[in-house]
Design a protein around this motif. Structure first.
Motif, PDB file in Angstrom:
ATOM      1  N   LEU A  84       0.823  -1.192   0.000  1.00 27.83           N
ATOM      2  CA  LEU A  84       0.000   0.000   0.000  1.00 27.83           C
ATOM      3  C   LEU A  84       0.868   1.258   0.000  1.00 27.83           C
ATOM      4  CD1 LEU A  84      -2.789   1.307   0.200  1.00 27.83           C
ATOM      5  CD2 LEU A  84      -2.663   1.019   2.684  1.00 27.83           C
ATOM      6  N   ARG A  85       2.019   1.189   0.692  1.00 24.51           N
ATOM      7  CA  ARG A  85       2.911   2.350   0.764  1.00 24.51           C
ATOM      8  C   ARG A  85       3.375   2.765  -0.620  1.00 24.51           C
ATOM      9  NH1 ARG A  85       7.870   2.075   4.811  1.00 24.51           N
ATOM     10  NH2 ARG A  85       6.072   2.049   6.234  1.00 24.51           N
ATOM     11  N   ALA A  86       3.678   1.790  -1.470  1.00 27.88           N
ATOM     12  CA  ALA A  86       4.147   2.100  -2.820  1.00 27.88           C
ATOM     13  C   ALA A  86       3.074   2.852  -3.596  1.00 27.88           C
ATOM     14  CB  ALA A  86       4.529   0.817  -3.551  1.00 27.88           C
ATOM     15  N   ILE A 117       8.544   3.519  -6.299  1.00 26.75           N
ATOM     16  CA  ILE A 117       8.090   3.544  -7.694  1.00 26.75           C
ATOM     17  C   ILE A 117       8.678   2.351  -8.445  1.00 26.75           C
ATOM     18  CG2 ILE A 117       8.045   4.851  -9.846  1.00 26.75           C
ATOM     19  CD1 ILE A 117       6.402   6.019  -7.473  1.00 26.75           C
ATOM     20  N   GLU A 118       9.942   2.049  -8.171  1.00 27.20           N
ATOM     21  CA  GLU A 118      10.579   0.884  -8.793  1.00 27.20           C
ATOM     22  C   GLU A 118       9.882  -0.409  -8.365  1.00 27.20           C
ATOM     23  OE1 GLU A 118      14.637   1.184  -7.637  1.00 27.20           O
ATOM     24  OE2 GLU A 118      15.065   2.899  -8.970  1.00 27.20           O
ATOM     25  N   ASN A 119       9.450  -0.480  -7.120  1.00 29.60           N
ATOM     26  CA  ASN A 119       8.713  -1.655  -6.655  1.00 29.60           C
ATOM     27  C   ASN A 119       7.410  -1.829  -7.432  1.00 29.60           C
ATOM     28  OD1 ASN A 119      10.662  -2.207  -4.732  1.00 29.60           O
ATOM     29  ND2 ASN A 119       9.558  -1.219  -3.049  1.00 29.60           N
ATOM     30  N   LEU A 120       6.728  -0.710  -7.675  1.00 25.22           N
ATOM     31  CA  LEU A 120       5.488  -0.769  -8.453  1.00 25.22           C
ATOM     32  C   LEU A 120       5.762  -1.207  -9.888  1.00 25.22           C
ATOM     33  CD1 LEU A 120       3.389   2.414  -7.491  1.00 25.22           C
ATOM     34  CD2 LEU A 120       2.798   0.026  -7.077  1.00 25.22           C
ATOM     35  N   GLU A 121       6.829  -0.679 -10.467  1.00 22.15           N
ATOM     36  CA  GLU A 121       7.175  -1.041 -11.842  1.00 22.15           C
ATOM     37  C   GLU A 121       7.528  -2.516 -11.939  1.00 22.15           C
ATOM     38  OE1 GLU A 121       8.791   3.223 -13.611  1.00 22.15           O
ATOM     39  OE2 GLU A 121      10.204   1.928 -12.539  1.00 22.15           O
ATOM     40  N   HIS A 122       8.185  -3.043 -10.905  1.00 24.25           N
ATOM     41  CA  HIS A 122       8.499  -4.466 -10.879  1.00 24.25           C
ATOM     42  C   HIS A 122       7.210  -5.293 -10.748  1.00 24.25           C
ATOM     43  CE1 HIS A 122      10.655  -8.181 -10.045  1.00 24.25           C
ATOM     44  NE2 HIS A 122       9.869  -8.364  -8.985  1.00 24.25           N
ATOM     45  N   TYR A 123       6.283  -4.807  -9.925  1.00 22.69           N
ATOM     46  CA  TYR A 123       5.032  -5.525  -9.703  1.00 22.69           C
ATOM     47  C   TYR A 123       4.210  -5.593 -10.991  1.00 22.69           C
ATOM     48  CZ  TYR A 123       0.385  -6.620  -7.877  1.00 22.69           C
ATOM     49  OH  TYR A 123      -0.840  -7.196  -7.651  1.00 22.69           O
ATOM     50  N   GLY A 148       5.417  -4.993 -14.029  1.00 22.78           N
ATOM     51  CA  GLY A 148       6.218  -5.468 -15.147  1.00 22.78           C
ATOM     52  C   GLY A 148       6.359  -4.472 -16.277  1.00 22.78           C
ATOM     53  N   THR A 149       6.291  -3.183 -15.954  1.00 26.68           N
ATOM     54  CA  THR A 149       6.413  -2.166 -16.995  1.00 26.68           C
ATOM     55  C   THR A 149       6.845  -0.843 -16.368  1.00 26.68           C
ATOM     56  OG1 THR A 149       5.268  -1.075 -18.841  1.00 26.68           O
ATOM     57  CG2 THR A 149       4.002  -1.393 -16.822  1.00 26.68           C
ATOM     58  N   THR A 150       7.369   0.054 -17.199  1.00 24.69           N
ATOM     59  CA  THR A 150       7.776   1.377 -16.726  1.00 24.69           C
ATOM     60  C   THR A 150       6.549   2.250 -16.517  1.00 24.69           C
ATOM     61  OG1 THR A 150       9.861   1.216 -17.956  1.00 24.69           O
ATOM     62  CG2 THR A 150       9.153   3.423 -17.259  1.00 24.69           C
ATOM     63  N   LEU A 151       6.496   2.897 -15.370  1.00 27.40           N
ATOM     64  CA  LEU A 151       5.372   3.779 -15.044  1.00 27.40           C
ATOM     65  C   LEU A 151       5.740   5.247 -15.145  1.00 27.40           C
ATOM     66  CD1 LEU A 151       4.077   1.914 -11.859  1.00 27.40           C
ATOM     67  CD2 LEU A 151       3.116   1.778 -14.171  1.00 27.40           C
ATOM     68  N   VAL A 152       7.021   5.542 -14.872  1.00 32.71           N
ATOM     69  CA  VAL A 152       7.482   6.929 -14.820  1.00 32.71           C
ATOM     70  C   VAL A 152       8.752   7.091 -15.622  1.00 32.71           C
ATOM     71  CG1 VAL A 152       8.299   8.784 -13.320  1.00 32.71           C
ATOM     72  CG2 VAL A 152       6.460   7.282 -12.535  1.00 32.71           C
ATOM     73  N   GLU A 153       8.787   8.095 -16.480  1.00 30.22           N
ATOM     74  CA  GLU A 153      10.004   8.438 -17.211  1.00 30.22           C
ATOM     75  C   GLU A 153      10.655   9.614 -16.505  1.00 30.22           C
ATOM     76  OE1 GLU A 153       8.738   9.256 -21.173  1.00 30.22           O
ATOM     77  OE2 GLU A 153       8.519   7.130 -21.713  1.00 30.22           O
ATOM     78  N   ARG A 154      11.930   9.470 -16.143  1.00 32.35           N
ATOM     79  CA  ARG A 154      12.635  10.500 -15.389  1.00 32.35           C
ATOM     80  C   ARG A 154      13.595  11.261 -16.293  1.00 32.35           C
ATOM     81  NH1 ARG A 154      11.933   5.750 -13.062  1.00 32.35           N
ATOM     82  NH2 ARG A 154      11.261   5.536 -10.874  1.00 32.35           N
ATOM     83  N   SER A 155      13.692  12.578 -16.075  1.00 35.78           N
ATOM     84  CA  SER A 155      14.630  13.414 -16.829  1.00 35.78           C
ATOM     85  C   SER A 155      15.019  14.597 -15.963  1.00 35.78           C
ATOM     86  CB  SER A 155      13.990  13.907 -18.137  1.00 35.78           C
ATOM     87  OG  SER A 155      12.983  14.855 -17.873  1.00 35.78           O
TER      88      SER A 155
END
Length: 310
Positions: free
Chosen positions: A3-5, A36-42, A44-51
């Motif tokens: 839930l924290r993620a 955020i990385e935990n969510l992306e792992h869960y 299986g895809t990129t959720l946020v693009e960082r720049s």
């Protein structure tokens, strides 16, 4: 998925900044990034693009963002219902109100209700009617009190009441002691009126046009407080529901004069809830209280509407 993620992701979406999200959550920016990385792992895809210019949600991120806020609010609602089952008289009610007039109408209701239930907490947002109903549909609001509400699916009108607009003058105005006043007499006075973004203003103009009079207000403003201040300083008169200035009328500062021949402007005010969501103890009690008020249980008596001579 933790839930924290999801909470961290929702805050990131709201602030659009890793640093701002971290500050609001009182954690390090690396902690937000890790969740955020935990969510992306869960997923299986990129959720946020960082720049260097900040963050941008991917298509998958947009999809999750559209549902994350509602999911968290629903979980908070469940938490409140569980508290209710424990018999805890505590909680928070979020009310969305449409316009300053409505805010002034429900303020005395909330004040009285809070005295009866001092452990409860309230959050009031003043928005457009459409924004208020959208907040109800998205579970951001527990209930909505609004004028001129558009018809939307997913919204239940718990009660529709009618409010009448009287002429509001200073207590020293020559019209203050009149039992009633005509629309033509009102049109000849220096008027302060809300701007045309207010549904009530359009209703005023329509009513006056029926008698062949075009309104020419001296003051136009979107602020109810400014309307009242201009009247208190005897620079103008205005049209408002007597309840919106109930305190000033009772204290002898203002007077509310009904429009004669039943030609006063009347608008409907709606108390709305979500049809598919059980209200918490706090919200349920407040809805009942507002409903009683709107039905006239706590309205000022006719004798209190007018200023007596001094």
């Amino acid at each position: 998925m933790q839930l924290r993620a999801l909470m961290y992701f929702d805050e990131l979406v709201r602030t659009n900044s890793m640093r701002a999200a971290a500050e609001n959550l009182n954690v390090a920016a690396t902690a937000v990034s890790r969740q955020i990385e935990n969510l992306e792992h869960y997923f299986g895809t990129t959720l946020v693009e960082r720049s260097n210019r900040g963050i941008k949600l991917t298509a998958a991120g947009e999809l999750l963002a559209a549902r994350a806020g509602r999911t968290l609010r629903e979980l908070e609602h469940v938490h409140q219902l569980i508290d209710d089952l424990k018999g805890l008289q505590r909680g928070k009610v979020t009310i969305f109100a449409n316009g300053a007039t409505v805010a002034n109408l429900i303020a005395p209701v909330l004040a009285e209700f809070s005295l009866r239930f001092p452990k409860l907490r309230f959050e009031v947002a003043i928005t457009s009617a459409r924004q208020a109903l959208d907040a109800l549909a998205s579970a951001e609001a527990d209930l909505v009190v609004t004028l001129f509400a558009p018809k939307l699916s997913g919204v239940k009108v718990r009660l529709r009441s009618e409010i009448t607009y009287d002429l509001i003058t200073s207590a020293n105005h020559p019209a203050a002691l009149q039992p009633e006043i005509s629309l033509r007499e009102i049109a000849a006075l220096p008027l302060a009126l809300p701007d045309k973004s207010f549904g009530a203003r359009l209703a005023f103009e329509e009513q006056f046009l029926k008698i062949g009079v075009e309104l020419d207000p001296v003051f136009v403003t979107g602020s109810l407080e400014m309307l009242k201040e201009l009247v208190l300083r005897e620079a103008a008169v205005t049209l408002l529901p007597a309840l919106a200035v109930h305190r000033e009328v009772r204290s002898g500062q203002l007077a509310a004069i009904p429009v004669s021949a039943g030609k006063g402007v009347r608008t409907s005010i709606d108390l709305c809830v979500a049809p598919d969501r059980q209200l918490s103890f706090a919200a349920s009690k407040l809805v009942d209280f507002i409903e009683a008020f709107m039905r006239g249980a706590d309205r000022p008596k006719q004798s209190e509407r007018k200023k007596t001579s001094v």
